[in-house]
Design a protein around this motif. Structure first.
Motif, mmCIF file in Angstrom:
data_model
loop_
_atom_site.group_PDB
_atom_site.id
_atom_site.type_symbol
_atom_site.label_atom_id
_atom_site.label_comp_id
_atom_site.label_asym_id
_atom_site.label_seq_id
_atom_site.Cartn_x
_atom_site.Cartn_y
_atom_site.Cartn_z
ATOM 1 N N GLY A 10 0.845 -1.206 0.000
ATOM 2 C CA GLY A 10 0.000 0.000 0.000
ATOM 3 C C GLY A 10 0.870 1.241 0.000
ATOM 4 O O GLY A 10 1.973 1.245 -0.562
ATOM 5 N N ARG A 11 0.391 2.300 0.671
ATOM 6 C CA ARG A 11 1.119 3.588 0.685
ATOM 7 C C ARG A 11 2.563 3.427 1.107
ATOM 8 O O ARG A 11 3.493 3.822 0.424
ATOM 9 C CB ARG A 11 0.463 4.549 1.706
ATOM 10 N N SER A 71 -1.344 -3.790 6.591
ATOM 11 C CA SER A 71 -2.206 -3.118 7.576
ATOM 12 C C SER A 71 -1.880 -3.597 8.991
ATOM 13 O O SER A 71 -1.498 -4.758 9.198
ATOM 14 C CB SER A 71 -3.677 -3.415 7.279
ATOM 15 N N PRO A 156 -5.712 10.791 6.483
ATOM 16 C CA PRO A 156 -5.639 9.613 5.610
ATOM 17 C C PRO A 156 -7.050 9.276 5.102
ATOM 18 O O PRO A 156 -8.035 9.784 5.651
ATOM 19 C CB PRO A 156 -5.136 8.500 6.536
ATOM 20 N N SER A 159 -10.894 4.609 4.393
ATOM 21 C CA SER A 159 -10.596 3.164 4.410
ATOM 22 C C SER A 159 -9.436 2.860 5.367
ATOM 23 O O SER A 159 -9.408 1.814 6.014
ATOM 24 C CB SER A 159 -10.264 2.677 3.003
ATOM 25 N N TYR A 160 -8.481 3.772 5.465
ATOM 26 C CA TYR A 160 -7.337 3.589 6.372
ATOM 27 C C TYR A 160 -7.761 3.897 7.797
ATOM 28 O O TYR A 160 -7.513 3.123 8.728
ATOM 29 C CB TYR A 160 -6.181 4.507 5.943
ATOM 30 N N THR A 163 -9.636 1.407 10.334
ATOM 31 C CA THR A 163 -8.960 0.278 10.999
ATOM 32 C C THR A 163 -7.634 0.684 11.647
ATOM 33 O O THR A 163 -6.953 -0.139 12.252
ATOM 34 C CB THR A 163 -8.655 -0.870 10.002
ATOM 35 N N ALA A 164 -7.244 1.954 11.521
ATOM 36 C CA ALA A 164 -5.892 2.365 11.944
ATOM 37 C C ALA A 164 -5.705 2.394 13.461
ATOM 38 O O ALA A 164 -4.587 2.306 13.950
ATOM 39 C CB ALA A 164 -5.539 3.716 11.342
ATOM 40 N N ASP A 170 -2.176 5.230 16.279
ATOM 41 C CA ASP A 170 -1.693 5.208 14.896
ATOM 42 C C ASP A 170 -0.726 6.337 14.610
ATOM 43 O O ASP A 170 0.336 6.111 14.040
ATOM 44 C CB ASP A 170 -2.893 5.308 13.938
#
Ligand SMILES: NC(=O)c1ccc[n+]([C@@H]2O[C@H](COP(=O)([O-])OP(=O)(O)OC[C@H]3O[C@@H](n4cnc5c(N)ncnc54)[C@H](O)[C@@H]3O)[C@@H](O)[C@H]2O)c1
Length: 334
Positions: A10-11, A71, A156, A159-160, A163-164, A170
């Protein structure tokens, strides 16, 4: 050559992929992401092999490093498995959002004596690290205050965020870790946190039960006062400053810009260019420098600046901050 399997594309995974690809000591042998279509981008970019099952990397005796950039919820299981296969492990922060999972993982992996580096990249930022050395060498006398400003240019994606794990676990986890790095053997004993939502982003953060701005005040056992000043949006770029104050002076690790050129004219004096935009640009050097220690960890020649225990301790502070916010009072840490 050190053979690496990168988990998560991902990122941050793509940025690590590029660094591993460029680094002379590493060979990016495999990339794995549960989103195979995304992972396939790595084939032409980094001349690597995309695997459909991560166990291929674990079972491959030629793989030295499992590099976990997927993730957060996936970190602990990957660490457990990679440790059992005797791989050297790099894992992005945070280790997990659940302290019990970290503690049980710690117990489980102990028998494998794994070598683990945690992605607290700020320890590798040359400016922030200069401060660390200066504190250790008593260049500013007795350390009395640590003041960290950390403001992201934009939140962010949803979607991030969903769940972060929230602003403390985070985002501010980086700042908790940096404070621990500077304090060395002087543990944090008190934490107080407060948050607010005042901008057009408030709705987004409320939808994930999170916050857009926060201030955390911590006190160490010896009495060092630490302030963390955070925001998840900032119109002028990625605002990253650290100030340490002591009995003999003060040091600042400042923001980074495209250029250091200053313009003075009728509109103002010492006008500078904008700040670098986000973490990937701001900490570019740090992300690369941390790979040198990873290479040293594989050959047992070097210890990383952040290990599994640092990941564990930083989460304890993040949980204390969340507790303080909930109880609206100072939380003591044993
Ligand atoms: N050190 C830093 O500065 C920094 C910055 C950003 C993110 N991070 C951390 O890196 C991790 C990833 O963040 P991101 O911003 O790249 O998120 P992201 O959502 O952009 O990417 C995560 C990737 O993990 C993949 N993934 C999810 N479950 C997986 C599984 N079971 N197996 C393989 N791949 C899986 C997803 O498909 C996705 O491509 C997070 O833990 C985050 O906290 C660290």
């Amino acid at each position: 050559m050190i053979n690496v399997a990168l988990f998560g594309f991902g990122r941050i995974g793509q940025m690590h992929g590029e660094n591993l690809f460029k680094h002379p000591k590493f060979n990016l042998k495999y990339v794995y992401d549960k989103d195979i279509k995304l992972a396939k981008k790595a084939i032409s970019k980094f001349k690597t092999t995309v695997i459909k099952n991560y166990k291929t990397a674990l079972k491959d005796k030629e793989i030295h490093v499992i590099f976990i950039a997927s993730s957060t919820a996936t970190h602990i299981n990957f660490i457990r498995e990679a440790a059992a296969y005797k791989k050297t492990i790099f894992c992005e922060k945070p280790l997990d959002l659940d302290l019990n999972k970290i503690i049980s993982c710690k117990k489980y992996i102990k028998k494998f004596s794994p070598r683990i580096q945690i992605g607290f990249n700020r320890r590798y930022d040359p400016g922030h690290y200069f401060l660390k050395n200066a504190i250790d060498k008593k260049k500013i006398g007795i350390l009395q205050k640590i003041i960290i400003t950390c403001r992201d240019p934009a939140p962010p994606p949803y979607s991030y965020l969903k769940t972060a794990g929230g602003i403390f676990k985070d985002m501010i986890i980086h700042d908790f870790d940096l404070i621990r790095f500077y304090l060395k053997n002087d543990p944090i004993s008190e934490v107080f946190a407060t948050t607010s939502d005042l901008s057009e982003h408030a709705k987004l953060f409320k939808s994930v039960k999170d916050f857009e701005i926060a201030t955390v005040v911590l006190k160490s056992k010896k009495g060092v006062l630490c302030t963390i000043n955070n925001a998840r949006h900032c119109t002028y770029g990625h605002d990253q400053r650290v100030e340490v104050f002591g009995t003999k002076g003060m040091l600042i690790s400042n923001n980074k810009r495209d250029t250091e050129i200053e313009l003075s004219n009728s509109n103002g004096s010492n006008l500078k260019t904008k700040l670098l935009n986000f973490f990937i640009e701001r900490y570019k050097e740090a992300y690369y420098l941390q790979l040198h220690d990873l290479a040293g960890l594989v050959t047992k020649k070097k210890k990383p600046r952040a290990d599994f225990n640092d990941g564990h301790q930083a989460l304890i502070l993040a949980i204390a901050a969340a507790k303080s916010l909930k109880l609206k009072k100072i939380v003591k840490i044993n």
